[in-house]
Design a protein around this motif. Structure first.
Motif, PDB file in Angstrom:
ATOM      1  N   ILE A  52       0.738  -1.161   0.172  1.00 33.41           N
ATOM      2  CA  ILE A  52      -0.050  -0.024   0.258  1.00 33.41           C
ATOM      3  C   ILE A  52       0.675   1.209  -0.009  1.00 33.41           C
ATOM      4  O   ILE A  52       1.777   1.368   1.008  1.00 33.41           O
ATOM      5  N   VAL A  53       0.841   1.992  -0.926  1.00 36.08           N
ATOM      6  CA  VAL A  53       1.629   3.346  -1.047  1.00 36.08           C
ATOM      7  C   VAL A  53       0.693   4.453  -1.061  1.00 36.08           C
ATOM      8  O   VAL A  53      -0.376   4.630  -1.087  1.00 36.08           O
ATOM      9  N   ASP A  54       1.574   5.598  -0.554  1.00 32.20           N
ATOM     10  CA  ASP A  54       1.010   6.974  -0.748  1.00 32.20           C
ATOM     11  C   ASP A  54       1.154   7.830  -1.480  1.00 32.20           C
ATOM     12  O   ASP A  54       0.960   9.266  -1.350  1.00 32.20           O
ATOM     13  N   SER A  55       1.885   7.510  -2.759  1.00 29.15           N
ATOM     14  CA  SER A  55       2.179   8.561  -3.830  1.00 29.15           C
ATOM     15  C   SER A  55       1.654   7.701  -5.008  1.00 29.15           C
ATOM     16  O   SER A  55       1.635   6.611  -5.102  1.00 29.15           O
ATOM     17  N   ALA A  56       1.353   8.510  -6.009  1.00 27.38           N
ATOM     18  CA  ALA A  56       0.834   8.042  -7.358  1.00 27.38           C
ATOM     19  C   ALA A  56       1.878   7.208  -7.929  1.00 27.38           C
ATOM     20  O   ALA A  56       3.326   7.285  -7.970  1.00 27.38           O
ATOM     21  N   LEU A  57       1.537   6.035  -8.677  1.00 29.08           N
ATOM     22  CA  LEU A  57       2.130   5.189  -9.239  1.00 29.08           C
ATOM     23  C   LEU A  57       3.002   5.901 -10.479  1.00 29.08           C
ATOM     24  O   LEU A  57       2.249   6.719 -11.241  1.00 29.08           O
ATOM     25  N   PRO A  58       4.228   5.465 -10.985  1.00 32.33           N
ATOM     26  CA  PRO A  58       4.827   5.945 -12.046  1.00 32.33           C
ATOM     27  C   PRO A  58       3.943   5.490 -13.291  1.00 32.33           C
ATOM     28  O   PRO A  58       3.490   4.526 -13.540  1.00 32.33           O
ATOM     29  N   ARG A  59       4.267   6.733 -14.296  1.00 35.33           N
ATOM     30  CA  ARG A  59       3.350   6.659 -15.414  1.00 35.33           C
ATOM     31  C   ARG A  59       4.347   6.765 -16.823  1.00 35.33           C
ATOM     32  O   ARG A  59       5.280   7.658 -16.641  1.00 35.33           O
ATOM     33  N   LEU A  60       4.089   6.320 -17.863  1.00 39.32           N
ATOM     34  CA  LEU A  60       4.940   6.457 -19.113  1.00 39.32           C
ATOM     35  C   LEU A  60       4.373   7.622 -19.629  1.00 39.32           C
ATOM     36  O   LEU A  60       3.345   8.344 -19.238  1.00 39.32           O
ATOM     37  N   GLY A  61       4.983   8.255 -20.742  1.00 39.02           N
ATOM     38  CA  GLY A  61       4.582   9.356 -21.637  1.00 39.02           C
ATOM     39  C   GLY A  61       3.138   9.281 -22.013  1.00 39.02           C
ATOM     40  O   GLY A  61       2.378  10.250 -22.351  1.00 39.02           O
ATOM     41  N   THR A  62       2.777   8.008 -22.278  1.00 37.29           N
ATOM     42  CA  THR A  62       1.322   7.806 -22.727  1.00 37.29           C
ATOM     43  C   THR A  62       0.250   7.820 -21.689  1.00 37.29           C
ATOM     44  O   THR A  62      -0.927   7.754 -21.958  1.00 37.29           O
ATOM     45  N   GLU A  63       0.871   8.228 -20.427  1.00 34.52           N
ATOM     46  CA  GLU A  63      -0.212   8.105 -19.046  1.00 34.52           C
ATOM     47  C   GLU A  63      -0.506   6.752 -18.899  1.00 34.52           C
ATOM     48  O   GLU A  63      -1.134   6.617 -17.707  1.00 34.52           O
ATOM     49  N   LYS A  64       0.050   5.594 -19.247  1.00 36.73           N
ATOM     50  CA  LYS A  64      -0.291   4.695 -18.835  1.00 36.73           C
ATOM     51  C   LYS A  64       0.569   4.147 -17.661  1.00 36.73           C
ATOM     52  O   LYS A  64       1.692   4.590 -17.423  1.00 36.73           O
ATOM     53  N   ILE A  65       0.413   3.377 -16.757  1.00 38.11           N
ATOM     54  CA  ILE A  65       1.049   2.897 -15.467  1.00 38.11           C
ATOM     55  C   ILE A  65       2.299   2.184 -15.839  1.00 38.11           C
ATOM     56  O   ILE A  65       2.029   1.208 -16.913  1.00 38.11           O
ATOM     57  N   ASP A  66       3.588   2.465 -15.493  1.00 38.67           N
ATOM     58  CA  ASP A  66       4.716   1.886 -15.956  1.00 38.67           C
ATOM     59  C   ASP A  66       4.936   0.761 -15.057  1.00 38.67           C
ATOM     60  O   ASP A  66       5.652   0.579 -14.156  1.00 38.67           O
ATOM     61  N   LYS A  67       4.202  -0.563 -15.877  1.00 34.53           N
ATOM     62  CA  LYS A  67       4.509  -1.793 -15.214  1.00 34.53           C
ATOM     63  C   LYS A  67       5.863  -2.366 -15.074  1.00 34.53           C
ATOM     64  O   LYS A  67       6.227  -3.014 -14.140  1.00 34.53           O
ATOM     65  N   VAL A  68       6.791  -1.973 -15.902  1.00 31.06           N
ATOM     66  CA  VAL A  68       7.881  -2.404 -15.962  1.00 31.06           C
ATOM     67  C   VAL A  68       8.757  -1.816 -14.965  1.00 31.06           C
ATOM     68  O   VAL A  68       9.394  -2.695 -14.216  1.00 31.06           O
TER      69      VAL A  68
END
Length: 203
Positions: free
Chosen positions: A170-186
């Motif tokens: 459980i995190v307290d900051s937004a998940l990282p995103r790619l330039g396409t605004e998709k969540i950066d799963k990698v």
């Protein structure tokens, strides 16, 4: 594929049918053989528009095409009785837990059903017994409190027990995103696999 007008209204979740006669679709198993109608497998495309090869990389070219020249897209999907393509996940986002296939998208969709969840990412974690198990990173909505125990209890009522993530951060900051605004799963998968490995060493 194309899905337009009345067809789209009838099957809005579909990518559509292959644009015959220029495009041929096949749903293939791990050996590159077609699966039965309606079964899931990797989407293969055969078309005069397909590229010929990766420049200077015969190994990558061989891995990208079947012997009969279907290009392997990396998408997992199925064709319905009318030949409409439904894409359900990316091949690299399938977790194989002791021989059971788990769709990261399916587990993420279940997590998002919890009213306190703002963002979520599901990925595979290495496991000595099962090979891989699901892991998840979850950001609660602003003002909401969420525990891993409460989320797991919620998920047990929505997906099969073996699909419930064995480790949830459980995190307290937004998940990282790619330039396409998709969540950066990698990057998320890399970071939390390393955290899980470090925790296993110190346990």
């Amino acid at each position: 594929c194309g899905n337009f007008r009345d067809n789209y209204l009838a099957k809005p979740n579909s990518t559509g049918r292959a644009s015959a006669p220029l495009v041929d679709l096949a749903i293939l198993d791990g050996a590159g053989k077609p699966v039965a109608q309606g079964e899931r497998g990797e989407v293969g495309i055969r078309s005069i528009c397909n590229f010929t090869e990766y420049y200077g990389r015969p190994d990558a070219t061989a891995a990208a095409f079947t012997a009969d020249r279907y290009f392997l897209t990396g998408d997992i999907g199925y064709l319905d009785e009318d030949g409409y393509l439904f894409i359900v996940d990316r091949k690299k986002d399938i977790i194989i837990r002791g021989g059971e296939n788990i769709s990261c998208q399916e587990v993420e969709a279940a997590i998002y059903e919890h009213p306190a969840v703002a963002e979520a990412a599901v990925f595979g974690l290495p496991d000595e017994r099962f090979g891989e198990v699901p892991g998840a990173v979850v950001l609660p909505r602003e003002g909401e409190t969420l525990t891993t125990e409460a989320l797991c209890e919620f998920l047990f009522a929505h997906v099969a027990a073996f699909k419930v993530p064995q480790r949830i951060w459980i995190v307290d900051s937004a998940l990282p995103r790619l330039g396409t605004e998709k969540i950066d799963k990698v990057s998320i998968r890399t970071k939390y696999r390393a955290l899980a490995a470090a925790e296993a060493v110190t346990a």
